[in-house]
Design an enzyme around this catalytic site. Structure first.
Site, PDB file in Angstrom:
ATOM      1  CB  CYS A  18     -50.151  24.041 -44.113  1.00 44.81           C
ATOM      2  SG  CYS A  18     -50.149  25.814 -44.317  1.00 44.81           S
ATOM      3  CB  CYS A  21     -49.270  26.701 -38.967  1.00 42.57           C
ATOM      4  SG  CYS A  21     -50.780  26.228 -39.760  1.00 42.57           S
ATOM      5  CG  ASP A 420      -8.795   7.070 -49.759  1.00 45.13           C
ATOM      6  OD1 ASP A 420      -7.654   7.326 -50.174  1.00 45.13           O
ATOM      7  OD2 ASP A 420      -9.041   6.438 -48.727  1.00 45.13           O
TER       8      ASP A 420
HETATM    9  P1  ADP Z   1      -3.844   6.540 -49.272  1.00 49.22           P
HETATM   10  O1  ADP Z   1      -4.011   7.573 -50.330  1.00 49.22           O
HETATM   11  O2  ADP Z   1      -3.864   5.168 -49.870  1.00 49.22           O
HETATM   12  O3  ADP Z   1      -4.783   6.701 -48.127  1.00 49.22           O
HETATM   13  P2  ADP Z   1      -1.716   7.656 -47.644  1.00 49.22           P
HETATM   14  O4  ADP Z   1      -1.729   9.060 -48.104  1.00 49.22           O
HETATM   15  O5  ADP Z   1      -2.224   7.346 -46.295  1.00 49.22           O
HETATM   16  O6  ADP Z   1      -2.340   6.663 -48.724  1.00 49.22           O
HETATM   17  O7  ADP Z   1      -0.213   7.132 -47.669  1.00 49.22           O
HETATM   18  C1  ADP Z   1       0.560   7.133 -48.858  1.00 49.22           C
HETATM   19  C2  ADP Z   1       1.714   6.185 -48.715  1.00 49.22           C
HETATM   20  O8  ADP Z   1       2.561   6.626 -47.645  1.00 49.22           O
HETATM   21  C3  ADP Z   1       1.335   4.784 -48.360  1.00 49.22           C
HETATM   22  O9  ADP Z   1       1.086   4.014 -49.496  1.00 49.22           O
HETATM   23  C4  ADP Z   1       2.554   4.289 -47.607  1.00 49.22           C
HETATM   24  O10 ADP Z   1       3.523   3.851 -48.526  1.00 49.22           O
HETATM   25  C5  ADP Z   1       3.080   5.523 -46.925  1.00 49.22           C
HETATM   26  N1  ADP Z   1       2.653   5.629 -45.531  1.00 49.22           N
HETATM   27  C6  ADP Z   1       1.876   6.569 -44.989  1.00 49.22           C
HETATM   28  N2  ADP Z   1       1.703   6.360 -43.672  1.00 49.22           N
HETATM   29  C7  ADP Z   1       2.350   5.222 -43.378  1.00 49.22           C
HETATM   30  C8  ADP Z   1       2.562   4.440 -42.186  1.00 49.22           C
HETATM   31  N3  ADP Z   1       2.033   4.781 -41.007  1.00 49.22           N
HETATM   32  N4  ADP Z   1       3.287   3.349 -42.279  1.00 49.22           N
HETATM   33  C9  ADP Z   1       3.811   2.971 -43.429  1.00 49.22           C
HETATM   34  N5  ADP Z   1       3.674   3.641 -44.577  1.00 49.22           N
HETATM   35  C10 ADP Z   1       2.961   4.763 -44.568  1.00 49.22           C
HETATM   36 MG    MG Z   2      -6.739   6.666 -46.854  1.00 48.35          MG
END
Ligand code: ADP
Ligand code: MG
Length: 748
Positions: A18, A21, A420
């Site tokens: 238990c 111990c 997300d």
């Molecule tokens: P989520 O909240 O959907 O994960 P992110 O914060 O990653 O979105 O990105 C927000 C926005 O920024 C995307 O919708 C896109 O428009 C733009 N974005 C971010 N990173 C990239 C990338 N590597 N290439 C193209 N667009 C990007």
């Molecule tokens: Mg994301």
């Protein structure tokens, strides 16, 4: 003695009945010189010691305390699991158990004649004393050892005192009964605990130890060699035949098959695998033969990391367990004190009988001794850990990794969930559906040289980005055959939540969200309107510029997961009202996706830092809040939330997310979330019941014994019974989820 460097060591401890111990062993070890810290988890039998103390000293001290320590590194190491088969066999295999059995036989005449029929007979008293000696021997030995080595008073000490006291008073059968029942109860606890351990361990699937390696000696023909997985390295080729369990994590080089990933994700559905797909150790190959390139060392596979995480999780104490431990620490001394007062005060102050030879139960010494018997918090200290590790194990088997009892407990209390969008509610596998170069020659048709150029330039930057949108754009460039037109961009930097920027052959190329371009780079009015329309369809437009000049946009689309919709409905049915989607995407896209997936609330155009702030805000309003994300750019928000939940451990989710989140969902099916919630709530309910019943029964017997109504052995029996009850009750959580299991595991 030469001082040794400080070291961390792990041992397996055998012979504990238990959790008390475990505490004695911890204390006894702590008294050794050179022990800086030690922690022994009763439920996993793992002892961790750090300090300059030597292995022999530790093993020796544990032996002195009456248990066995096996160093994790030693060759005799943790043997395969020996699940005890039957209780009788369990007793017969152990010295203590055999003594208990013998004691049980000796006490039978006394039980019938003295206790039930209420008569007395000289030779029966002798038999009962014999029972006391036989069954009490190990108890007394352990009592002496703990007093001596750990300088501690534990239940064995109290039992010995109570039994000796009973002999002094002259209730021999009672004394014998107490010892026999006590050691029987302890054995029963030991038995159920080892059953629980082995059923918990067997949940974690064993991966094959041998793999078929494909190699050619000195450039000769390729041969198949059977090899222990420990000898394989990253990059080695292995063959997995139809129906075999996959021995290593790897990348498919050749062959197609469908793989059952249930050992990792809990999901019975078969997943198609083709070249370039990842497969995982422990999962089961279907009808095709696969050639793999090993991608992880054998102790670094996803499954072995999961097993390590689960083991660690089981050793951590949940907050409710800490409460129980603290209570238990006060409880024993308090009851001993009450016992003393009960034995002494009434005779001294009220002139009541201290000793009553004609009616023993009427004497106050007897009542005091009887109280000692219930001073053990055994059932109480068992009530929590067994439940928690059972729930954690069940989760692990079904594809939910709880990183500890605390995560389990917190989850049961959440009032809201933030999701997300990309990769969590949606598939996270977007594809480019539309390309629009600013100087597109053929209006409305994106199959032109200018559009090719746009894709080529953007993908030169995106090749260096981890973002799901980036991957989709690279794929598009391959489809159009322009992936080699430009070299990979230099000095690539992510603009968190906005886009990405890099230098392509000396030109500064920016790829980013519509909002970002609205703020910083002028672009065509009709493109602006078209992009807005695409967003209203749920697409994500991404704009591209070179040296500050707008070049055009591409529009990407990511499918909403069917399972997400179900998951949200189930969460609502479980009483969670506040379900919010957080995204860096535009308001239009967000609102469309939210509607598709059946969410009423969303926040769009958030930068990662704003997601964190929003989660904090939710916590202020609702208390506990969970954040669910794939961990790619939500790590800060995952860390901030009361419970951070990472999705997709075996489906492209990041390694880092698996390590940092409080809970990891191994598949990307969000229906695991309501399952986890239900499991955590069931665990908390079970703990409450267990704690309640163990304290309740103690209180009842406290009153009954002080009033002189019950006998000692009844108290012992009730105690052992409660301990058994709470253990079995906790183990119920090992079982497969009962509700909605059909929805969760459609094909199993
Ligand atoms: P989520 O909240 O959907 O994960 P992110 O914060 O990653 O979105 O990105 C927000 C926005 O920024 C995307 O919708 C896109 O428009 C733009 N974005 C971010 N990173 C990239 C990338 N590597 N290439 C193209 N667009 C990007
Ligand atoms: Mg994301």
């Amino acid at each position: 003695m030469a001082s040794q460097p400080s070291q961390d060591r792990v041992f397996l401890i055998r012979g504990m009945d238990c959790p008390e111990c475990a505490r004695s062993i911890e204390k006894g070890l702590f008294r050794l010189e050179g022990v800086d810290a030690c922690n022994l988890a009763f439920t996993t039998e793992k002892l961790r010691v750090s300090g300059s103390v030597t292995e022999t000293e530790i093993v020796g001290r544990v032996k002195e305390l009456g248990f066995e320590a096996i160093a994790e590194t030693s060759s005799e190491g943790p043997a395969e699991d020996r699940a005890p088969r039957g209780f009788l066999r369990y007793l017969l295999e152990r010295r203590d158990g055999r003594l208990t059995l013998a004691g049980g036989l000796l006490i039978l005449p006394g039980l019938i004649w003295t206790e039930l029929l209420g008569r007395e007979l000289f030779w029966i008293d002798i038999l009962s004393l014999g029972a006391l000696v036989v069954a009490g021997l190990p108890v007394a030995q352990s009592a002496l050892r703990t007093v001596w080595k750990a300088r501690e008073i534990n239940i064995n000490v109290l039992m010995s005192v109570a039994a000796l006291g009973a002999v002094v008073i002259g209730v021999y059968t009672e004394a014998g009964m107490v010892m026999v029942l006590f050691s029987l109860g302890e054995a029963m606890e030991g038995y159920t605990a080892s059953r629980a351990r082995s059923s918990i361990r067997s949940l974690m699937t064993v991966t094959p130890q041998i793999a078929t390696q494909l190699s050619s000696v000195d450039g000769g023909p390729i041969q198949q060699i059977r090899r222990p997985v420990a000898q394989l390295g990253i990059g080695d080729r292995i063959l997995v035949r139809p129906g075999e369990r996959i021995p290593m994590d790897g990348l498919v080089v050749e062959g197609v098959s469908e793989v059952n990933q249930a050992p990792i994700t809990g999901e019975g559905a078969l997943i198609d695998k083709k070249p370039d797909d990842h497969v995982f150790a422990g999962t089961i190959n279907g009808t095709g033969s696969l050639e793999l390139r090993v991608s992880k060392a054998f102790d670094d596979t996803l499954l072995s990391r999961m097993i390590r995480l689960v083991e660690k999780a089981q050793e951590q104490r949940a907050p409710s367990q800490r409460f129980v431990d603290r209570f238990a620490r006060i409880y024993t001394p308090a009851v001993v004190l009450i016992a003393l007062l009960v034995a002494l005060l009434p005779p001294l102050l009220l002139d009541l009988p201290f000793w009553n030879p004609s009616d023993h139960a009427n004497g106050w010494l007897y009542r005091g001794l009887a109280l000692l018997v219930i001073a053990c918090p055994c059932a109480l200290v068992l009530s929590t850990p067994v439940t928690i590790i059972s729930a954690i194990s069940n989760g692990a088997r079904s594809g939910v990794l709880f990183k500890g009892g605390a995560a389990l407990e917190e989850l049961s209390r959440i009032r809201g969930v933030a999701f997300d969008k990309t990769g969590t509610l949606t598939q996270g596998d977007p594809s480019v559906v539309h390309v629009r170069a600013a100087d597109c020659a053929r209006e409305g048709d994106d199959d032109c040289e200018e559009c090719d150029e746009l894709v080529a330039l953007a993908s030169a930057v995106q090749r260096r980005s981890e973002h799901p949108l980036a991957k989709a754009m690279v794929t598009k460039s391959v489809e159009r055959g322009v992936q080699t037109r430009y070299p990979e961009a230099a000095r690539v930097t992510a603009m968190m939540g906005k886009g990405v920027v890099g230098s392509v052959e000396g030109r500064l190329v920016q790829v980013g969200s519509h909002k970002y371009f609205d703020e910083s780079i002028p672009h065509l009015d009709d493109h602006c309107a078209q992009a807005g329309e695409a967003a209203c369809q749920g697409q994500t437009p991404v704009f591209i510029s070179s040296e500050g000049t707008y070049l055009g946009y591409v529009s990407l689309s990511d499918k909403v997961r069917e399972s997400s919709r179900d998951a949200l409905r189930m969460l609502r049915a479980l009483g969670l009202k506040t379900l919010v989607m957080l995204t860096g995407d535009s308001v239009q896209t967000a609102s469309r996706v939210a509607e598709d997936v059946g969410l009423t609330e969303y926040r769009a155009e958030l930068l990662p830092a704003e997601k964190v702030r929003f989660v904090e805000d939710m916590e202020r309003r609702f208390g506990s809040v969970a954040m669910v994300g794939d961990g790619i750019n939500d790590a800060p928000a995952l860390a901030k939330a009361t419970v951070g939940i990472a999705v997709g451990g075996a489906a492209g989710g990041t390694d880092q997310a698996l390590e940092t989140a409080d809970i990891a969902l191994m598949s990307d099916d969000l229906r695991l979330l309501p399952f986890a919630l239900r499991l955590s709530r069931a665990a908390m309910r079970t703990i409450q019941f267990n704690v309640g019943i163990s304290i309740g029964i103690k209180l009842v017997f406290l009153v009954v014994l002080v009033m002189g109504l019950g006998t000692m052995w009844m108290a012992v029996l009730a105690d052992a019974g409660t301990a058994l009850l709470v253990t079995l009750n906790g183990m119920r959580l090992l079982r497969r989820p009962s509700l909605d299991s059909a929805a969760l595991h459609p094909r199993s």
